[in-house]
Design an enzyme around this catalytic site. Structure first.
Site, PDB file in Angstrom:
ATOM      1  N   THR A 198      35.462  43.919  33.993  1.00 50.44           N
ATOM      2  CA  THR A 198      34.476  42.867  34.229  1.00 50.44           C
ATOM      3  C   THR A 198      33.277  43.042  33.289  1.00 50.44           C
ATOM      4  O   THR A 198      32.908  44.163  32.962  1.00 50.44           O
ATOM      5  CB  THR A 198      33.992  43.009  35.690  1.00 50.44           C
ATOM      6  OG1 THR A 198      35.103  42.780  36.542  1.00 50.44           O
ATOM      7  CG2 THR A 198      32.860  42.075  36.030  1.00 50.44           C
TER       8      THR A 198
ATOM      9  N   ARG B 229      42.924  35.024  45.118  1.00 55.71           N
ATOM     10  CA  ARG B 229      42.002  36.119  45.455  1.00 55.71           C
ATOM     11  C   ARG B 229      40.657  35.926  44.732  1.00 55.71           C
ATOM     12  O   ARG B 229      40.615  35.644  43.550  1.00 55.71           O
ATOM     13  CB  ARG B 229      42.635  37.448  45.056  1.00 55.71           C
ATOM     14  CG  ARG B 229      41.759  38.694  45.297  1.00 55.71           C
ATOM     15  CD  ARG B 229      41.041  39.105  44.042  1.00 55.71           C
ATOM     16  NE  ARG B 229      40.409  40.424  44.160  1.00 55.71           N
ATOM     17  CZ  ARG B 229      39.565  40.931  43.267  1.00 55.71           C
ATOM     18  NH1 ARG B 229      39.264  40.234  42.191  1.00 55.71           N
ATOM     19  NH2 ARG B 229      39.050  42.112  43.426  1.00 55.71           N
ATOM     20  N   VAL B 230      39.577  36.062  45.466  1.00 57.78           N
ATOM     21  CA  VAL B 230      38.240  35.981  44.867  1.00 57.78           C
ATOM     22  C   VAL B 230      37.582  37.353  44.985  1.00 57.78           C
ATOM     23  O   VAL B 230      37.588  37.953  46.064  1.00 57.78           O
ATOM     24  CB  VAL B 230      37.370  34.918  45.589  1.00 57.78           C
ATOM     25  CG1 VAL B 230      35.954  34.913  45.028  1.00 57.78           C
ATOM     26  CG2 VAL B 230      38.014  33.536  45.454  1.00 57.78           C
TER      27      VAL B 230
ATOM     28  N   ASP C 298      34.167  40.027  43.719  1.00 56.98           N
ATOM     29  CA  ASP C 298      32.723  40.115  43.961  1.00 56.98           C
ATOM     30  C   ASP C 298      31.877  39.370  42.929  1.00 56.98           C
ATOM     31  O   ASP C 298      30.736  38.990  43.207  1.00 56.98           O
ATOM     32  CB  ASP C 298      32.292  41.583  43.933  1.00 56.98           C
ATOM     33  CG  ASP C 298      32.662  42.249  42.598  1.00 56.98           C
ATOM     34  OD1 ASP C 298      33.858  42.225  42.240  1.00 56.98           O
ATOM     35  OD2 ASP C 298      31.755  42.770  41.909  1.00 56.98           O
TER      36      ASP C 298
ATOM     37  N   THR D 165      30.510  46.197  38.414  1.00 57.19           N
ATOM     38  CA  THR D 165      31.889  46.168  37.931  1.00 57.19           C
ATOM     39  C   THR D 165      32.700  47.223  38.683  1.00 57.19           C
ATOM     40  O   THR D 165      32.213  48.325  38.900  1.00 57.19           O
ATOM     41  CB  THR D 165      31.963  46.433  36.412  1.00 57.19           C
ATOM     42  OG1 THR D 165      33.299  46.832  36.067  1.00 57.19           O
ATOM     43  CG2 THR D 165      31.028  47.539  35.955  1.00 57.19           C
ATOM     44  N   GLY D 166      33.905  46.855  39.067  1.00 59.50           N
ATOM     45  CA  GLY D 166      34.735  47.805  39.810  1.00 59.50           C
ATOM     46  C   GLY D 166      35.555  47.054  40.831  1.00 59.50           C
ATOM     47  O   GLY D 166      35.696  45.829  40.758  1.00 59.50           O
TER      48      GLY D 166
ATOM     49  N   GLY E 270      36.486  44.890  43.430  1.00 58.46           N
ATOM     50  CA  GLY E 270      35.673  43.826  44.012  1.00 58.46           C
ATOM     51  C   GLY E 270      35.629  43.815  45.524  1.00 58.46           C
ATOM     52  O   GLY E 270      34.604  43.458  46.117  1.00 58.46           O
TER      53      GLY E 270
HETATM   54  N1  GLY Z   1      34.875  43.385  40.002  1.00 58.43           N
HETATM   55  C1  GLY Z   1      35.758  42.381  39.649  1.00 58.43           C
HETATM   56  C2  GLY Z   1      36.783  42.101  40.648  1.00 58.43           C
HETATM   57  O1  GLY Z   1      37.203  42.970  41.388  1.00 58.43           O
HETATM   58  O2  GLY Z   1      37.189  40.972  40.715  1.00 58.43           O
END
Ligand code: GLY
Length: 285
Positions: A148, A176-177, A179, A198-199, A201
């Site tokens: 990300t 899927r959504v 963070d 980032t990581g 979500g």
């Molecule tokens: N941090 C991005 C995701 O998991 O979608």
């Protein structure tokens, strides 16, 4: 006082990608610095930084987005302005080149904060964004490692802003959504702080990480300290490290990741140029 900080994700970075990744974040920070130096807003700067990273196939956003379990690209992005708390985002958007530009248009041209799925793509067309296949050729994708992307900025009018964009988790369930498009989770800006994460979500969504870090800064922590406290607590609870960047209204910045690397770059007033690194070392306040 102006400042820009960008990150290219705390994903599975190989040492072999170090040079290109550092060059990519340096370029994005330089583009954003150009906006700030010309008197542009923090919001303009973070959007331009993220456009630069979305257009770089090394990073998991825009053109470099990973595929979901059906082999499709579904992208999430958001922007937030700290002075007004105005926010705009898109989730699971397909077939646009720069999701962050569509997110900004959601902020500017609608009374919504978040548009999702086919409605987000339809909104992009309605607003004149061209049809674009962000799918990389498979040969290029095989070497793709990025994460990300995000940016936080402070402009000369003391306004903070944040922008974050991603292709999400590789092989994710369609629909899927993560963070990144959710204000307060992967992206947040207020009058006192701006944060991009980032990581994984799902963990960031559950912890509401960006707002948590901003709240720690509001209570008096420096950005680096606030990030370290929040990310350490998350690692204890969830067992998997993430990364994030933060900037406060005094121009103090923080870059923290529990992963081996998180390419990042920054520039602040008084500094001669952009500093960019593959992994964080302690940055002088
Ligand atoms: N941090 C991005 C995701 O998991 O979608």
């Amino acid at each position: 006082m102006a400042a820009i900080v960008v990150h290219g994700g705390a994903g599975r970075w190989d040492a072999a990608d170090r040079t290109l990744a550092v060059a990519g974040v340096a370029r994005a920070a330089a583009v954003a610095w150009g906006v700030l130096a010309a008197g542009g807003s923090a919001l303009d700067a973070v959007v331009e930084a993220v456009v630069s990273l979305e257009d770089d196939p090394l990073f998991n956003a825009g053109t470099g987005s990973v595929l979901n379990s059906r082999g499709e690209v579904e992208m999430d992005a958001s922007v937030m302005a700290g002075d007004t708390l105005a926010a705009g985002g898109v989730a699971c958007i397909e077939r646009v080149r720069n999701p962050v530009l569509v997110a900004r248009r959601v902020l500017q041209a609608t009374d919504c904060v978040l548009l999702a799925g086919s409605a987000a793509s339809a909104f992009a067309r309605e607003q004149g964004f061209a049809d674009y296949d962000p799918g990389l050729p498979r040969a290029v994708r095989a070497g793709q490692r990025g994460g990300t992307v995000g940016a936080v900025a402070l402009d000369d009018a003391w306004r903070l802003a944040a922008a974050t964009s991603t292709g999400g988790r590789e092989g994710k369930r369609p629909g899927r959504v993560g963070d990144s498009p959710i204000p307060g989770a992967g992206n947040y800006a207020a009058a006192h702080a701006a944060v991009s994460a980032t990581g994984w979500g799902e963990q960031v969504l559950r912890y509401v990480t960006a707002k948590d870090v901003a709240d720690r800064i509001a209570r008096g922590a420096a950005p680096e300290e606030a990030l370290r406290e929040a990310l350490d607590d998350m690692a204890r609870r969830f067992g998997e490290p993430i990364g994030a960047i933060a900037l406060d209204a005094r121009g103090r910045l923080g870059v923290v990741h529990g992963t081996a690397a998180m390419p990042h770059g920054w520039r602040r007033s008084g500094e001669p140029g952009v500093t960019a690194r593959f992994a964080a070392v302690k940055i002088p306040a």
